[in-house]
Design a protein around this motif. Structure first.
Motif, PDB file in Angstrom:
ATOM      1  N   HIS A 111       0.916   2.177  -9.377  1.00 14.98           N
ATOM      2  CA  HIS A 111      -0.529   2.340  -9.239  1.00 14.98           C
ATOM      3  C   HIS A 111      -0.922   2.571  -7.789  1.00 14.98           C
ATOM      4  O   HIS A 111      -1.836   3.356  -7.500  1.00 14.98           O
ATOM      5  N   ALA A 112      -0.253   1.879  -6.860  1.00 11.02           N
ATOM      6  CA  ALA A 112      -0.551   2.101  -5.448  1.00 11.02           C
ATOM      7  C   ALA A 112      -0.326   3.559  -5.079  1.00 11.02           C
ATOM      8  O   ALA A 112      -1.126   4.176  -4.370  1.00 11.02           O
ATOM      9  N   VAL A 113       0.767   4.147  -5.580  1.00 10.51           N
ATOM     10  CA  VAL A 113       1.101   5.535  -5.258  1.00 10.51           C
ATOM     11  C   VAL A 113       0.252   6.529  -6.040  1.00 10.51           C
ATOM     12  O   VAL A 113      -0.232   7.523  -5.491  1.00 10.51           O
ATOM     13  N   LEU A 114       0.045   6.262  -7.335  1.00 11.61           N
ATOM     14  CA  LEU A 114      -0.460   7.296  -8.240  1.00 11.61           C
ATOM     15  C   LEU A 114      -1.910   7.149  -8.684  1.00 11.61           C
ATOM     16  O   LEU A 114      -2.554   8.145  -9.005  1.00 11.61           O
TER      17      LEU A 114
ATOM     18  N   VAL B 286       6.039   2.909  -0.862  1.00 14.39           N
ATOM     19  CA  VAL B 286       5.192   1.722  -0.917  1.00 14.39           C
ATOM     20  C   VAL B 286       5.593   0.821   0.233  1.00 14.39           C
ATOM     21  O   VAL B 286       6.762   0.426   0.348  1.00 14.39           O
ATOM     22  N   ALA B 287       4.652   0.499   1.107  1.00 20.28           N
ATOM     23  CA  ALA B 287       4.950  -0.233   2.335  1.00 20.28           C
ATOM     24  C   ALA B 287       4.219  -1.571   2.379  1.00 20.28           C
ATOM     25  O   ALA B 287       3.220  -1.780   1.688  1.00 20.28           O
TER      26      ALA B 287
ATOM     27  N   TRP C 299      -2.780  -3.283  -2.929  1.00 20.80           N
ATOM     28  CA  TRP C 299      -3.106  -4.595  -3.477  1.00 20.80           C
ATOM     29  C   TRP C 299      -3.127  -5.635  -2.368  1.00 20.80           C
ATOM     30  O   TRP C 299      -2.320  -5.576  -1.440  1.00 20.80           O
ATOM     31  N   ALA C 300      -4.038  -6.599  -2.495  1.00 12.55           N
ATOM     32  CA  ALA C 300      -4.134  -7.666  -1.508  1.00 12.55           C
ATOM     33  C   ALA C 300      -4.561  -8.961  -2.188  1.00 12.55           C
ATOM     34  O   ALA C 300      -5.181  -8.951  -3.257  1.00 12.55           O
ATOM     35  N   GLU C 301      -4.219 -10.074  -1.545  1.00 14.59           N
ATOM     36  CA  GLU C 301      -4.494 -11.398  -2.099  1.00 14.59           C
ATOM     37  C   GLU C 301      -5.304 -12.216  -1.097  1.00 14.59           C
ATOM     38  O   GLU C 301      -5.075 -12.148   0.121  1.00 14.59           O
ATOM     39  N   VAL C 302      -6.262 -12.985  -1.597  1.00  6.99           N
ATOM     40  CA  VAL C 302      -7.093 -13.837  -0.751  1.00  6.99           C
ATOM     41  C   VAL C 302      -6.249 -14.990  -0.212  1.00  6.99           C
ATOM     42  O   VAL C 302      -5.650 -15.747  -0.973  1.00  6.99           O
ATOM     43  N   VAL C 303      -6.199 -15.101   1.115  1.00  9.43           N
ATOM     44  CA  VAL C 303      -5.452 -16.203   1.735  1.00  9.43           C
ATOM     45  C   VAL C 303      -6.364 -17.183   2.462  1.00  9.43           C
ATOM     46  O   VAL C 303      -5.948 -18.288   2.810  1.00  9.43           O
TER      47      VAL C 303
ATOM     48  N   PHE D 188       0.861  -1.186   0.000  1.00  6.69           N
ATOM     49  CA  PHE D 188       0.000   0.000   0.000  1.00  6.69           C
ATOM     50  C   PHE D 188       0.893   1.231   0.000  1.00  6.69           C
ATOM     51  O   PHE D 188       2.040   1.202   0.461  1.00  6.69           O
ATOM     52  N   ALA D 189       0.369   2.318  -0.540  1.00  5.18           N
ATOM     53  CA  ALA D 189       1.111   3.571  -0.612  1.00  5.18           C
ATOM     54  C   ALA D 189       0.839   4.414   0.627  1.00  5.18           C
ATOM     55  O   ALA D 189      -0.269   4.400   1.174  1.00  5.18           O
TER      56      ALA D 189
END
Length: 384
Positions: free
Chosen positions: A157-160, A370-371, A83-87, A39-40
């Motif tokens: 994309h996360a940042v901008l 981006v962290a 961005w995230a992913e289903v776990v 995430f930004a």
């Protein structure tokens, strides 16, 4: 099933104060657990915290301790784009491994109550019902018309992405005079306060395409050379040079800074020749809010991007709106590789430090932070 989440929280009334919270979170029927991959953290996130009560940002991901024992506001979770992913999934239509772009807490994991949509899903948790649809929408990588497959695409994309689209919508608002049809409200220039901010840069890139409108940057002395080198502004002045801007033909202004002294200087310079004063952010979060009744000219109007999204989709049609956003974003992100460097911050302590640096204004405009609570391969983008 229960899993451990790490989350960064900030004090709602002292947003420079943070803590790292570790808690066990149960997954219930119909819910999905995501690992937040990246995430930004930008000045825009500071704005979300500043306007958290007014615009409901604190309600996106409620803290377990929103109020303090003494009655003061307690802790909050600031939304961030990423961005995230289903776990883990207890939802029949959302499988483990799927990946989505959208709004997440600054956390290692998050649980949603999704309703599937054409592009992904909508978070229908009870605390999200009052939020604008754009804030509740999550887009699957496989159906994302804006997805950038470049190795650094997700980072940029996360940042901008969200910031640029806000800038694009603000510029389109001026382009048709807020629906009046008078381009830039009949004026010949736009004055951009805090011109080095990423939302301002996105706005200026779009405004520079308009013929007959001068785009004037107002920035700090330290950022002047950076802003000039972008090539999007016709004139660049520092905050103490605002009275040097020509006033013939009038102007509109867009304020990313939220600094009342600078905004008042623009209003004073133009007076009744200032046709519209738009407020977008509070990158100068430590400055008191401007008192509109003390300003010459029009009262500043807060620009709320989700409202403009709805207006444009209705006016242009969803397909045309999406096509414009995708092509414009692609051009902007590609161009950003000449002026924006991605700075990765991995681990809970690094996330907390990044928030403090952005809050303190210690991150240069040419850097996008981006962290992630877990590190990932910077070449492939996959978590490790």
């Amino acid at each position: 099933m229960t899993a451990q989440h790490q989350t960064l929280e900030v004090r709602r009334d002292e947003i420079g104060t943070t803590r790292l919270l570790v808690e066990d979170v149960e997954l219930k029927d119909g819910q999905v657990r995501f690992r937040v991959d990246r995430f930004a953290i930008t000045a825009n996130n500071i704005t979300y915290a500043v306007f958290g009560d007014m615009l409901g940002y604190w309600d996106f991901f409620p803290s377990s301790q929103p109020d303090a024992d003494d009655g003061r506001p307690g802790w909050g979770r600031v939304p961030a784009m990423g961005w995230a992913e289903v776990v883990e999934s207890r939802h029949d239509e959302i499988a483990v491994g799927r990946r989505f772009y959208g709004w997440y807490p600054m956390a290692s994991h998050v649980v949603f109550t999704p309703t599937t949509t054409r592009e992904g899903f909508r978070d229908d948790g009870p605390h999200r019902q009052a939020h604008a649809p754009v804030y509740r929408a999550y887009v699957d990588v496989e159906s994302d018309g804006m997805y950038d497959e470049a190795p650094d695409g997700e980072d940029r994309h996360a940042v901008l992405r969200g910031l640029f689209l806000t800038g694009l919508l603000a510029e389109e608002f001026f382009a048709d005079g807020g629906g009046s049809g008078a381009e830039y409200f009949g004026t010949t220039r736009v004055v951009v306060l805090s011109a080095s901010s990423k939302t301002a840069i996105g706005f200026a890139q779009r405004a520079a395409l308009r013929k007959g409108v001068d785009v004037v940057a107002v920035t700090s002395t330290s950022n002047r050379e950076f802003v000039e080198n972008l090539g999007f502004y016709d004139q660049v002045v520092t905050y103490d040079e605002i009275d040097e801007i020509a006033t013939e033909g009038g102007a509109v202004s867009i304020d990313m800074a939220g600094n009342p002294t600078s905004l008042a200087a623009v209003h004073r310079a133009f007076g009744d020749r200032l046709a519209y004063s738009m407020t977008v952010g509070r990158s100068h979060h430590d400055a008191p809010a401007a008192a509109s009744n003390d300003l010459d000219g029009p009262s500043p109007q807060l620009f709320f991007a989700p409202t403009e999204v709805g207006r444009r989709r209705e006016q242009w049609g969803t397909e045309a709106y999406d096509a414009l956003c995708a092509s414009a974003l692609d051009e902007f992100v590609d161009g950003s590789r000449s002026w924006l460097r991605i700075d990765h911050r991995f681990g809970a302590d690094a996330v907390e430090a990044a928030w403090r640096e952005v809050f303190d204004g210690a991150v240069e405009p040419a850097v996008g932070v981006v962290a992630a609570f877990e590190s990932f391969d910077e070449t492939t983008g996959s978590s490790s």
